[in-house]
Design an enzyme around this catalytic site. Sequence first.
Site, PDB file in Angstrom:
ATOM      1  N   GLY A 171     -80.559-124.818   3.502  1.00  0.00           N
ATOM      2  CA  GLY A 171     -81.494-123.978   2.758  1.00  0.00           C
ATOM      3  C   GLY A 171     -81.455-122.576   3.309  1.00  0.00           C
ATOM      4  O   GLY A 171     -82.475-122.027   3.733  1.00  0.00           O
ATOM      5  N   TRP A 174     -80.992-116.102   1.571  1.00  0.00           N
ATOM      6  CA  TRP A 174     -80.050-115.005   1.361  1.00  0.00           C
ATOM      7  C   TRP A 174     -79.219-114.700   2.604  1.00  0.00           C
ATOM      8  O   TRP A 174     -78.502-113.708   2.648  1.00  0.00           O
ATOM      9  CB  TRP A 174     -80.804-113.769   0.895  1.00  0.00           C
ATOM     10  CG  TRP A 174     -81.327-113.902  -0.503  1.00  0.00           C
ATOM     11  CD1 TRP A 174     -80.646-113.677  -1.666  1.00  0.00           C
ATOM     12  CD2 TRP A 174     -82.656-114.278  -0.895  1.00  0.00           C
ATOM     13  NE1 TRP A 174     -81.463-113.895  -2.753  1.00  0.00           N
ATOM     14  CE2 TRP A 174     -82.701-114.263  -2.327  1.00  0.00           C
ATOM     15  CE3 TRP A 174     -83.810-114.638  -0.213  1.00  0.00           C
ATOM     16  CZ2 TRP A 174     -83.849-114.592  -3.046  1.00  0.00           C
ATOM     17  CZ3 TRP A 174     -84.955-114.966  -0.927  1.00  0.00           C
ATOM     18  CH2 TRP A 174     -84.963-114.937  -2.331  1.00  0.00           C
ATOM     19  N   CYS A 357    -102.004-118.260  -1.033  1.00  0.00           N
ATOM     20  CA  CYS A 357    -101.291-118.831   0.105  1.00  0.00           C
ATOM     21  C   CYS A 357    -101.728-118.179   1.411  1.00  0.00           C
ATOM     22  O   CYS A 357    -101.891-118.854   2.436  1.00  0.00           O
ATOM     23  CB  CYS A 357     -99.788-118.686  -0.093  1.00  0.00           C
ATOM     24  SG  CYS A 357     -99.097-119.836  -1.292  1.00  0.00           S
TER      25      CYS A 357
END
Length: 387
Positions: A171, A174, A357
């Site tokens: 994972g 970028w 969040c």
Amino acid sequence: MLKENLMIKALNKFDDICFLVIIDGQEYKIGEGEPTFTAKFKEPIPVSKLLSSTSLALGEAYMSGNLEIEGNLYHALDYFMGEINKFSMNQKAMKKLIFTSISKKNQEKEVRSHYDIGNDFYKLWLDETMSYSCGYFLSENDTLYQAQVNKADYILKKLYLKEGMRLLDIGCGWGFLLIEAAKKYKVHGTGITLSVEQYNEFRRRIVDEGLEDLLEVKLMDYRDLKNSELRFDRVVSVGMLEHVGRDNYQLFIDCVNNVLKPQGLFLLHFISGLKEHPGDPWIKKYIFPGGVIPSLREIINCLAEDNFHTLDVENLRNHYNRTLLCWEKNYKEHIDKVREMFDEEFVRMWDLYLSSCAAVFHNGIVDIHQILVSKGINNDLPIVRWY
């Protein structure tokens, strides 16, 4: 008037805090004392929706513009999230939304629905490193960029890297972590991702940095590691476990075990819950389809099943609160450009996502853990701390 009264009655259970509710110009006070924020509704939300899922009902009301928060959205959510134990969720009614397929095909679709929104969008509010995970603030004066550089450096120090080692990033996003590893430690890095946008951007960055001899990125599902011939001295995964699904945690660890050499180190960085929970309906519907937050205890248990020895466990919860507030600030500063890319519902949705969040981390509803483990006993590691 009946709908308004029923809605206010449903909201009265949140009376440990004080706030104002205005429905079509009519004012109602919840709780005692000085109101901490004001929620304005154009029309009442049906009680059936609030009982089915409080977060989904309020989230959709905000997205549609039916709900407006006077003042700072984060501050209002920070108060309200302290009452999250009073939120309603009918798991039977939410079953299809909460419990989605963990098949390769479906999880690839879910991952791409979030990360393939567009690199130009993420560049608006992430920092130059394009790191989409918790930063690490060493001082009050650290910028978001410095915090992300700190985080990468911190993780790489924990892994005790040496020149020539092979490092896998599951994972990889970028690619900033692997780029730093290659530059600073001259390791050979492999990143895997399901996001086409991340894959293309990481490939471009590898070429731009002149690191073709040290780095590669693959469009690859972690499950394909299970039967691969790949082998690594170190494995890292940052902010990816949340997409695996509860039934696949052991499989994920098994896949790491398959490619990690004996005495190798594995660092796992993930959002965690105190206890096992199926997830929030609004987040699952609009932000992270299929996302599930593991508990620390269940991941430790899975690691033990594969003879991984725990070397260190660290909680970075407050760092993620600050990271999210930096992202929210950046987002607000570029919101006009976001409006050129997406409709108003999306603009409000993403603002709510970042602010909520930040609030859940500040309230300790979720944590962020880094676990460092060794595959089997490793007595060759130096007896030093990395911080």
